[in-house]
Design an enzyme around this catalytic site. Structure first.
Site, PDB file in Angstrom:
ATOM      1  N   LYS A 199       0.836  -1.204   0.000  1.00 16.64           N
ATOM      2  CA  LYS A 199       0.000   0.000   0.000  1.00 16.64           C
ATOM      3  C   LYS A 199       0.865   1.245   0.000  1.00 16.64           C
ATOM      4  O   LYS A 199       2.069   1.170   0.207  1.00 16.64           O
ATOM      5  CB  LYS A 199      -0.939  -0.006   1.207  1.00 16.64           C
ATOM      6  CG  LYS A 199      -0.269  -0.057   2.573  1.00 16.64           C
ATOM      7  CD  LYS A 199      -1.305  -0.438   3.655  1.00 16.64           C
ATOM      8  CE  LYS A 199      -0.690  -0.635   5.015  1.00 16.64           C
ATOM      9  NZ  LYS A 199      -0.403   0.578   5.759  1.00 16.64           N
ATOM     10  N   TYR A 230      15.737  30.106   7.832  1.00 16.79           N
ATOM     11  CA  TYR A 230      14.538  30.771   8.331  1.00 16.79           C
ATOM     12  C   TYR A 230      14.538  30.862   9.848  1.00 16.79           C
ATOM     13  O   TYR A 230      14.946  29.927  10.535  1.00 16.79           O
ATOM     14  CB  TYR A 230      13.285  30.017   7.891  1.00 16.79           C
ATOM     15  CG  TYR A 230      12.926  30.266   6.459  1.00 16.79           C
ATOM     16  CD1 TYR A 230      12.514  31.528   6.049  1.00 16.79           C
ATOM     17  CD2 TYR A 230      13.017  29.264   5.520  1.00 16.79           C
ATOM     18  CE1 TYR A 230      12.190  31.772   4.728  1.00 16.79           C
ATOM     19  CE2 TYR A 230      12.678  29.494   4.190  1.00 16.79           C
ATOM     20  CZ  TYR A 230      12.263  30.747   3.806  1.00 16.79           C
ATOM     21  OH  TYR A 230      11.940  30.982   2.494  1.00 16.79           O
TER      22      TYR A 230
END
Lengths: 367, 367
Positions: free
Chosen positions: B38, B258
């Protein structure tokens, strides 16, 4: 797969994106307004987003990588496309061939671009990136000084803009903003005749002083609040709905999900949703997010699984939540910024994590 | 884009995946060994991984959603494909048409599947999921009891296995494991003649008592340690390399990235890499991960950006890190489990977050 049977549905409002661009353009005028569409338009899908922005007048787009530049060039043959990652060795011929604008991040790249353009006799369009305090990309102070002392280093280049990027623009009170602004003004003054660009989304709202000749919004286009702590001036652009796979009654004392991290202290009801961290619904939202159903808030209960989420629907009116139905996982009521707060990150990451397994539905002009 | 110019390169070793499957098969024999593929084979790419596993003898695959089932059916017409998400309203005809095996998660789904199969006269293959303590998917105790009292509810169905799923298999000492095992044995005893399946990756290593007739490894196939705290019995399957965009000298006192979250207390050197959280390199790794270059460890410095990482390469020998070169971001030296520890998550999420922007290179048989 039709959206009727899809596990989760991501709806992207192109009108909202276009409207956000217009608002930012108006806020920054007379500066030119570009659009940052890197990272697949922050997860929303560059194939749809970039044409929608071009349709309302955007003529300059920023991407991160050469791959993204090539994809955008194939989509929009006429617009200007700038590649923030710069000019890696060996890539200059590709930039020239596809009329991509390199963001030149050091003097080595400047020289490389001049050399390549000289071979063809073209004036190579470029954006020059001067670092003023991020220390991530761009000319460092020593290189910027060399350039200021010898402008002939740019001979043969068509420098469209000199740009810099701010580290703390989302925190107006941070002293680094003033430092970066002053450094950028000094750098521009040393390169007379060139246009400047400093502002990404948040810096547009720091005032006219930050606009210069070009602004480069990204996150705000997609609905992320560029003014944290104040009302969001942008429209929400995404809505994520997850399919209900099962509704189950759980006895008091029973745990839910991996690690049995949360237990019911009364008989409860769980709705299991076909969305998980493999869809970019960050695992750090475990036990900490909200979904909405017909105006009701339902809290997550348990850990985020790879493909499944579990919400406590004990207090919902009977019959409201049914297998095959949908709950809203992101949207006006629980925005990417809200999810970011609960996950301990920023809305940008919530958007760029939007996965590939969703059925995607575009609405608005150009959908 | 050739891998030579790609920003980041993800190399996936199909031999390692196949070898891991063989080890798990041998560890669980005589139980049958399926494979869970999956979420695009946990991010590694189902199109390559599933055929490689089929080549070494895997004949039963588990996916999460109907969409994934359809994709796998198109890839491998002959194998058995089970869909864990179950039988949503309206989907039964698609399951029948494409010979997909629904995992029936409640009695409503049992009835729906019986009805659909009766129309066609086929004995509908199915896997019956009984919940024993996850409270996420599967028949709840009341439903399991109803079934035990009236086996005719399964008439007309070809129940291949009765399955359950453990919440805490990666923590052998957790008392919930014994509880779930006991509940599952009781449920099986009440459904005589049916085969059982309990173990995913970790439970395979909890002992023979957990193997029953079928094991369903996922994460361990892809190199995640199924025995946390003990040596990893599995081979690593992925290697992620990021391109160096720039190497820059940084003055003492300067911050990186940042929020200016980290400062140099001496003159330093930063390598900026063309990989970021938009590539699934989780932002929670900010200031907390490692890269490797020619056997040297280099620590991340600063926050993870959308498209960029910054590493402190101050102490590397001169000339080792150059623009256009590569650093190893994940691999033998810094595994997905290592990154998960540093990000505060599990290796599964590191894998399923592996992004779409990488150049992907498959090696080994079937590549």
């Amino acid at each position: 797969m039709t959206t009727e049977a899809a596990s989760s549905i991501l709806t992207i409002d192109l009108d909202a994106v276009a409207d956000n661009w217009r608002r930012l353009r108006d806020a920054a005028a007379p500066a030119v307004c570009a659009a940052v569409v890197k990272a697949d338009a922050y997860g929303l899908g560059i194939d749809k987003v970039a044409p929608a922005l071009a349709d309302v007048g955007c003529a300059l787009f920023f991407v991160a990588t050469l791959d993204e530049g090539l994809r955008l060039r194939a989509l929009l043959p006429q617009v200007d496309v700038a590649v923030l990652g710069g000019l890696l060795p060996g890539t200059a011929p590709i930039f020239l061939r596809d009329r991509l604008i390199p963001v030149l991040n050091d003097l080595g790249q400047v020289e490389r671009w001049r050399g390549e353009c000289a071979k063809t006799g073209q004036a190579g369009a470029a954006i020059l990136h001067i670092d003023t305090g991020m220390n991530r990309l761009g000319l460092d102070p020593r290189e910027a000084e060399r350039l200021a002392l010898d402008a002939t280093l740019l001979d043969g280049l068509d420098i469209r803009y000199v740009m810099t990027h701010m580290a703390c623009a989302d925190t107006p009170s941070d002293p680094l903003n003033e430092i970066q602004l002053a450094r950028f003004k000094a750098a521009l003054a040393a390169l007379p005749g060139l246009k400047g660009s400093l502002a990404a989304s948040s810096a547009i709202f720091l005032g006219r002083d930050c606009h210069f000749d070009l602004v480069r919004p990204g996150a705000a286009l997609y609905g992320i609040n560029p003014t944290p702590g104040k009302p969001n001036p942008m429209r929400q652009t995404v809505r994520l709905e997850g399919r209900v796979l099962q509704v189950r009654y759980v006895d008091s004392g029973e745990a839910v999900g991996y690690g049995a991290s949360r237990r019911f202290d009364r008989p409860g009801k769980i709705a299991t949703i076909a969305t998980g961290y493999a869809d970019g619904y960050l695992r750090s939202l475990s036990n900490g997010s909200l979904a909405h159903l017909a105006g009701h808030r339902v809290p997550m209960m348990g850990r985020v699984s790879m493909d499944l989420l579990t919400f406590d629907v004990t207090d919902l009116p009977e019959g409201l939540v049914i297998p095959g139905g949908l709950v809203e996982l992101l949207g006006e009521q629980y925005t990417p910024d809200d999810a970011a707060r609960d996950a301990g990150t920023i809305g940008y990451e919530i958007l760029t994590s939007l996965g590939q397994r969703y059925a995607r539905r575009y609405i608005g002009a150009g959908a």
